[in-house]
Motif scaffolding. Structure first.
Motif, short mmCIF file in Angstrom:
data_model
loop_
_atom_site.label_atom_id
_atom_site.label_comp_id
_atom_site.label_asym_id
_atom_site.label_seq_id
_atom_site.Cartn_x
_atom_site.Cartn_y
_atom_site.Cartn_z
N UNK A 1 0.82 -1.21 0.00
CA UNK A 1 0.00 0.00 0.00
C UNK A 1 0.86 1.27 0.00
N UNK A 2 2.03 1.17 0.69
CA UNK A 2 2.93 2.31 0.72
C UNK A 2 3.43 2.66 -0.67
N UNK A 3 3.59 1.66 -1.53
CA UNK A 3 4.08 1.90 -2.88
C UNK A 3 3.01 2.58 -3.73
N UNK A 4 1.75 2.16 -3.60
CA UNK A 4 0.68 2.80 -4.38
C UNK A 4 0.46 4.23 -3.91
N UNK A 5 0.57 4.45 -2.59
CA UNK A 5 0.41 5.82 -2.05
C UNK A 5 1.51 6.74 -2.54
N UNK A 6 2.68 6.16 -2.84
CA UNK A 6 3.80 6.95 -3.36
C UNK A 6 3.67 7.20 -4.86
N UNK A 7 2.61 6.67 -5.47
CA UNK A 7 2.36 6.92 -6.89
C UNK A 7 2.92 5.89 -7.83
N UNK A 8 3.44 4.80 -7.31
CA UNK A 8 3.99 3.76 -8.19
C UNK A 8 2.87 2.87 -8.73
N UNK A 9 3.13 2.29 -9.87
CA UNK A 9 2.19 1.35 -10.48
C UNK A 9 2.49 -0.04 -9.91
N UNK A 10 1.57 -0.58 -9.10
CA UNK A 10 1.84 -1.80 -8.35
C UNK A 10 0.84 -2.90 -8.73
N UNK A 11 1.36 -4.10 -8.93
CA UNK A 11 0.51 -5.28 -9.15
C UNK A 11 0.88 -6.35 -8.13
N UNK A 12 -0.15 -7.00 -7.59
CA UNK A 12 0.05 -8.13 -6.68
C UNK A 12 -0.33 -9.40 -7.44
N UNK A 13 0.55 -10.39 -7.41
CA UNK A 13 0.23 -11.67 -8.03
C UNK A 13 -0.17 -12.64 -6.93
N UNK A 14 -1.39 -13.16 -7.02
CA UNK A 14 -1.96 -14.03 -5.99
C UNK A 14 -2.25 -15.40 -6.57
N UNK A 271 15.54 -16.78 1.27
CA UNK A 271 16.42 -15.84 0.58
C UNK A 271 17.12 -14.95 1.59
N UNK A 272 18.35 -14.58 1.27
CA UNK A 272 19.13 -13.70 2.13
C UNK A 272 18.89 -12.25 1.69
N UNK A 273 18.67 -11.36 2.66
CA UNK A 273 18.44 -9.94 2.34
C UNK A 273 19.30 -9.06 3.24
N UNK A 274 19.45 -7.78 2.85
CA UNK A 274 20.18 -6.83 3.68
C UNK A 274 19.20 -6.00 4.51
N UNK A 275 19.65 -4.92 5.11
CA UNK A 275 18.79 -4.10 5.98
C UNK A 275 17.68 -3.40 5.22
N UNK A 276 17.80 -3.32 3.89
CA UNK A 276 16.75 -2.74 3.05
C UNK A 276 15.85 -3.81 2.44
N UNK A 277 16.02 -5.06 2.91
CA UNK A 277 15.27 -6.21 2.39
C UNK A 277 15.55 -6.45 0.92
N UNK A 278 16.76 -6.06 0.51
CA UNK A 278 17.24 -6.23 -0.86
C UNK A 278 18.01 -7.55 -0.94
N UNK A 279 17.72 -8.35 -1.95
CA UNK A 279 18.45 -9.60 -2.15
C UNK A 279 19.79 -9.31 -2.82
N UNK A 310 12.30 1.56 1.23
CA UNK A 310 13.56 1.32 0.53
C UNK A 310 13.42 1.57 -0.96
N UNK A 311 12.28 1.16 -1.53
CA UNK A 311 12.07 1.31 -2.97
C UNK A 311 11.80 2.77 -3.33
N UNK A 312 11.02 3.47 -2.52
CA UNK A 312 10.63 4.85 -2.87
C UNK A 312 11.66 5.88 -2.45
N UNK A 313 12.42 5.59 -1.37
CA UNK A 313 13.35 6.59 -0.83
C UNK A 313 14.81 6.18 -0.95
N UNK A 314 15.05 4.95 -1.39
CA UNK A 314 16.43 4.48 -1.51
C UNK A 314 16.96 3.80 -0.27
#
Length: 444
Positions: A1-14, A271-279, A310-314
């Protein structure tokens, strides 16, 4: 939801026909709904106002599953509303990567659509671990997902694995008066808990008529025409109407074709991630059970917010709190936050203990919920709260009162807070005042 509020085009695959994921459909929500129904049955049958008239409530696992399904439906509608309101596109189907920025979605009718994106978040969760030598197609052998399809009413169940899920289901079946054998592959129940809490649960299980076999592993699990026989490596054999295998979980990554994007999961599908949840691949992130610890729905909600930052602000502004509370929905509940006695002893930290027994609290006596206790661990010199451990009805709610004080910095975090504040009376929260006075009286 944070991504859509930031104006990004978001799709969820269910993958499933409705949203909510494993937590809503097979994990947290149904098991806690089942537990609640069983707890109320036990409460009715133990209340002297009712049980003295040769009246008692009886139900079966399959009957109370109906209650769980109504809760799941409500949660699903709620979550669907979040997506709709935030104009988040929902794509139903099973996804697999085809290259670094593309994936295929196979729909229920077999048709395949291809989508491309700048960034991906893997939040595929986990599933029960199924060893290859156990026949889960047998009608009497279940895991913690398939047990929700249990239709026959067993008189005797073996639960293999005494982790959180195994202990919770052991409580449910024993509460329904099903003969329950719990096989623990370790030396003690829930060894990560404070020893006193673990011992309390063991005693309560034993007192309810449950058989616990510690430090056992299976050699073979044999499905028969009308039940299951488990052969243990110690030479023992056990027989029951059915078996619930609840020993471990696996991350849902095997069908994602991670090779196409350059990722490799570990032996547990994580999966292993860093503090930004980046693989290891810059544009691919991961959250929830698929990254391992703490594997909690509550933490996954926070991780979802952090990855959006992390995605919207780096960079992710937030991070998980250091002391994540544990809530275990056995009957009675267990909840804890902070250090255990054994951890503090090993670290040579001079601590003291304050205890409150529920049987002395007016509110617990009124409710007939007098099994349990609250324990506060605090530093002998600074009086800083170091850990809180609770066993008993509503433990998972009670713990948050102490957590709120424990999270404060400096002098605001001391056990003396509970002595100097005024609690409503009668309440279960009053256990904090009793425990604090008990602990402070030990100082000299």
């Amino acid at each position: 939801m944070g991504l859509t509020k930031a104006g990004l085009n978001v799709a969820i695959i269910e993958k499933e026909s409705s949203v909510g994921g494993g937590c809503t459909h097979w994990g947290t929500i149904p098991s806690k709904a089942l537990r609640h129904a069983v707890s109320r049955i036990i409460e009715f049958n133990s209340n002297p106002l009712f049980c003295g008239n040769n009246t008692s409530l009886h139900s079966t696992f399959s009957n109370i599953l109906g209650h769980a399904k109504t809760v799941i439906d409500k949660q699903t509608r709620l979550r669907q509303g979040f997506y709709d309101r935030n104009e988040c596109t929902l794509l139903y189907g099973t996804a697999r990567f085809v290259d670094t920025h593309s994936l295929e979605v196979t729909k229920s009718d077999g048709t395949i659509d291809t989508y491309t994106a700048d960034k991906f978040v893997i939040a595929t969760g986990s599933r029960p671990y199924r060893p290859a030598d156990v026949d889960f197609n047998h009608p009497r052998i279940y895991d913690s997902d398939s047990i929700l399809s249990l239709e026959h009413d067993p008189r005797h169940i073996i639960i293999y694995g005494a982790g959180v899920i195994g202990c919770e289901y052991a409580s449910i079946f024993r509460g329904l008066d099903v003969k329950t054998d719990l096989i623990n592959t370790r030396e003690r129940l829930l060894a990560f808990l404070d020893n006193e809490m673990s011992d309390s649960l063991s005693y309560h299980f034993w007192n309810s008529g449950m058989m616990i076999r510690n430090d056992e592993t299976y050699a073979k699990i044999e499905g028969t025409e009308d039940g299951v026989i488990i052969h243990l490596n110690s030479g023992k054999k056990m027989r029951a109407d059915c078996l619930l295998y609840a020993n471990g979980r696996t991350g849902n990554t095997d069908a994602l074709n991670l090779d196409a994007v350059g990722l490799v999961a570990d032996s547990r599908g994580q999966l292993k991630v860093d503090t930004n949840y980046q693989t290891d691949i810059d544009h691919v992130y991961a959250v929830g059970d698929v990254i391992g610890y703490p594997s909690l729905a509550s933490a996954a909600y926070d991780q979802g917010r952090f990855v959006a930052q992390a995605i919207t602000q780096g960079e992710a502004e937030g991070k998980l709190i250091e002391d994540i509370p544990t809530g275990i929905y056995t009957i009675p509940e267990i909840s804890s936050v902070g250090k255990t006695e054994q951890e503090l002893t090993e670290a040579k930290i001079p601590y003291e203990v304050g205890r409150s027994s529920f049987k002395h609290l007016a509110r617990a006596q009124i409710a007939g919920k007098d099994v349990g206790s609250l324990k506060i661990l605090f530093h002998r010199e600074t009086k800083e709260i170091l850990g809180i451990h609770c066993f008993g009805e509503r433990a998972a709610e009670i713990i948050h009162i102490g957590q709120a004080i424990m999270e404060q910095k400096g002098e605001a975090n001391t056990i003396e807070y509970f002595v100097n504040t005024t609690f409503n009376y009668p309440t279960m929260a009053e256990a904090y005042r009793v425990a604090a006075l008990n602990g402070l009286n030990r100082l000299f």
